[in-house]
Design a protein around this motif. Structure first.
Motif, PDB file in Angstrom:
ATOM      1  N   TYR A  88       0.836  -1.204   0.000  1.00  0.00           N
ATOM      2  CA  TYR A  88       0.000   0.000   0.000  1.00  0.00           C
ATOM      3  C   TYR A  88       0.875   1.260   0.000  1.00  0.00           C
ATOM      4  O   TYR A  88       0.603   2.208  -0.733  1.00  0.00           O
ATOM      5  N   TYR A  89       1.923   1.253   0.796  1.00  0.00           N
ATOM      6  CA  TYR A  89       2.831   2.397   0.803  1.00  0.00           C
ATOM      7  C   TYR A  89       3.473   2.581  -0.570  1.00  0.00           C
ATOM      8  O   TYR A  89       3.567   3.692  -1.079  1.00  0.00           O
ATOM      9  N   TYR A  90       3.917   1.490  -1.167  1.00  0.00           N
ATOM     10  CA  TYR A  90       4.655   1.559  -2.424  1.00  0.00           C
ATOM     11  C   TYR A  90       3.771   2.018  -3.578  1.00  0.00           C
ATOM     12  O   TYR A  90       4.173   2.860  -4.377  1.00  0.00           O
ATOM     13  N   PHE A  91       2.557   1.473  -3.673  1.00  0.00           N
ATOM     14  CA  PHE A  91       1.703   1.771  -4.808  1.00  0.00           C
ATOM     15  C   PHE A  91       0.784   2.973  -4.604  1.00  0.00           C
ATOM     16  O   PHE A  91       0.468   3.673  -5.553  1.00  0.00           O
ATOM     17  N   VAL A  92       0.350   3.215  -3.372  1.00  0.00           N
ATOM     18  CA  VAL A  92      -0.567   4.331  -3.106  1.00  0.00           C
ATOM     19  C   VAL A  92       0.166   5.446  -2.380  1.00  0.00           C
ATOM     20  O   VAL A  92       0.288   6.554  -2.882  1.00  0.00           O
ATOM     21  N   CYS A  99       1.632   8.393   0.136  1.00  0.00           N
ATOM     22  CA  CYS A  99       1.159   9.744   0.429  1.00  0.00           C
ATOM     23  C   CYS A  99       2.137  10.713  -0.227  1.00  0.00           C
ATOM     24  O   CYS A  99       3.303  10.777   0.154  1.00  0.00           O
ATOM     25  N   ALA A 100       1.675  11.460  -1.192  1.00  0.00           N
ATOM     26  CA  ALA A 100       2.551  12.339  -1.966  1.00  0.00           C
ATOM     27  C   ALA A 100       3.056  13.528  -1.158  1.00  0.00           C
ATOM     28  O   ALA A 100       4.194  13.970  -1.333  1.00  0.00           O
ATOM     29  N   THR A 101       2.255  14.048  -0.250  1.00  0.00           N
ATOM     30  CA  THR A 101       2.635  15.257   0.473  1.00  0.00           C
ATOM     31  C   THR A 101       3.479  14.981   1.703  1.00  0.00           C
ATOM     32  O   THR A 101       4.155  15.866   2.204  1.00  0.00           O
ATOM     33  N   GLY A 102       3.425  13.771   2.246  1.00  0.00           N
ATOM     34  CA  GLY A 102       4.173  13.441   3.449  1.00  0.00           C
ATOM     35  C   GLY A 102       3.466  13.822   4.734  1.00  0.00           C
ATOM     36  O   GLY A 102       4.032  13.723   5.806  1.00  0.00           O
ATOM     37  N   THR A 103       2.215  14.252   4.655  1.00  0.00           N
ATOM     38  CA  THR A 103       1.484  14.652   5.855  1.00  0.00           C
ATOM     39  C   THR A 103       0.593  13.544   6.407  1.00  0.00           C
ATOM     40  O   THR A 103       0.012  13.709   7.466  1.00  0.00           O
ATOM     41  N   CYS A 104       0.480  12.451   5.697  1.00  0.00           N
ATOM     42  CA  CYS A 104      -0.352  11.329   6.162  1.00  0.00           C
ATOM     43  C   CYS A 104       0.389  10.599   7.278  1.00  0.00           C
ATOM     44  O   CYS A 104       1.551  10.243   7.132  1.00  0.00           O
ATOM     45  N   ALA A 105      -0.277  10.340   8.387  1.00  0.00           N
ATOM     46  CA  ALA A 105       0.381   9.756   9.557  1.00  0.00           C
ATOM     47  C   ALA A 105       0.836   8.315   9.317  1.00  0.00           C
ATOM     48  O   ALA A 105       1.920   7.931   9.737  1.00  0.00           O
ATOM     49  N   ILE A 106       0.034   7.535   8.645  1.00  0.00           N
ATOM     50  CA  ILE A 106       0.352   6.112   8.485  1.00  0.00           C
ATOM     51  C   ILE A 106       1.113   5.855   7.195  1.00  0.00           C
ATOM     52  O   ILE A 106       2.099   5.123   7.180  1.00  0.00           O
ATOM     53  N   THR A 107       0.685   6.431   6.099  1.00  0.00           N
ATOM     54  CA  THR A 107       1.243   6.068   4.798  1.00  0.00           C
ATOM     55  C   THR A 107       2.402   6.940   4.336  1.00  0.00           C
ATOM     56  O   THR A 107       2.895   6.754   3.242  1.00  0.00           O
ATOM     57  N   SER A 108       2.867   7.879   5.138  1.00  0.00           N
ATOM     58  CA  SER A 108       3.955   8.738   4.684  1.00  0.00           C
ATOM     59  C   SER A 108       5.319   8.062   4.795  1.00  0.00           C
ATOM     60  O   SER A 108       6.243   8.417   4.091  1.00  0.00           O
ATOM     61  N   LYS A 109       5.446   7.068   5.676  1.00  0.00           N
ATOM     62  CA  LYS A 109       6.711   6.354   5.855  1.00  0.00           C
ATOM     63  C   LYS A 109       6.470   4.857   5.681  1.00  0.00           C
ATOM     64  O   LYS A 109       5.453   4.335   6.137  1.00  0.00           O
ATOM     65  N   PRO A 110       7.405   4.149   5.060  1.00  0.00           N
ATOM     66  CA  PRO A 110       7.181   2.716   4.841  1.00  0.00           C
ATOM     67  C   PRO A 110       7.107   1.910   6.140  1.00  0.00           C
ATOM     68  O   PRO A 110       6.359   0.936   6.222  1.00  0.00           O
ATOM     69  N   MET A 111       7.853   2.308   7.160  1.00  0.00           N
ATOM     70  CA  MET A 111       7.822   1.567   8.422  1.00  0.00           C
ATOM     71  C   MET A 111       6.449   1.665   9.078  1.00  0.00           C
ATOM     72  O   MET A 111       5.911   0.660   9.553  1.00  0.00           O
ATOM     73  N   ASN A 112       5.866   2.853   9.089  1.00  0.00           N
ATOM     74  CA  ASN A 112       4.538   3.028   9.690  1.00  0.00           C
ATOM     75  C   ASN A 112       3.482   2.209   8.953  1.00  0.00           C
ATOM     76  O   ASN A 112       2.666   1.529   9.577  1.00  0.00           O
ATOM     77  N   SER A 113       3.504   2.284   7.645  1.00  0.00           N
ATOM     78  CA  SER A 113       2.519   1.573   6.843  1.00  0.00           C
ATOM     79  C   SER A 113       2.675   0.064   6.988  1.00  0.00           C
ATOM     80  O   SER A 113       1.687  -0.669   7.092  1.00  0.00           O
ATOM     81  N   THR A 114       3.914  -0.422   7.023  1.00  0.00           N
ATOM     82  CA  THR A 114       4.169  -1.850   7.144  1.00  0.00           C
ATOM     83  C   THR A 114       3.728  -2.370   8.510  1.00  0.00           C
ATOM     84  O   THR A 114       3.072  -3.420   8.605  1.00  0.00           O
TER      85      THR A 114
END
Length: 69
Positions: free
Chosen positions: A23-27, A29-44
């Motif tokens: 989800y992190y790789y394909f979707v 967060c372009a702006t970097g303000t998303c709490a979960i998807t802005s960093k791969p560690m958080n999303s994983t």
């Protein structure tokens, strides 16, 4: 917990980790303000948690024996 319950939960965590990173790789967060998807560690890690919880729902607990006296 039984061995079967640990296996189901472990498989769910692994599937969730893969899904979270995908989800992190394909979707992402372009702006970097998303709490979960802005960093791969958080999303994983979030994906792993959700996968473990999801797969744990399908585990049945052993029935307790009633003591009829």
């Amino acid at each position: 917990m039984t061995k079967k319950q640990y296996i189901y939960t472990g498989v769910g965590v692994v599937v969730g980790l893969i899904a979270g990173y995908a989800y992190y790789y394909f979707v992402g967060c372009a702006t970097g303000t998303c709490a979960i998807t802005s960093k791969p560690m958080n999303s994983t890690l979030y994906g792993g948690l959700m996968g473990g919880l999801l797969f744990n729902m399908f585990v049945t607990s052993p029935k307790k024996k009633e003591n009829n006296e």
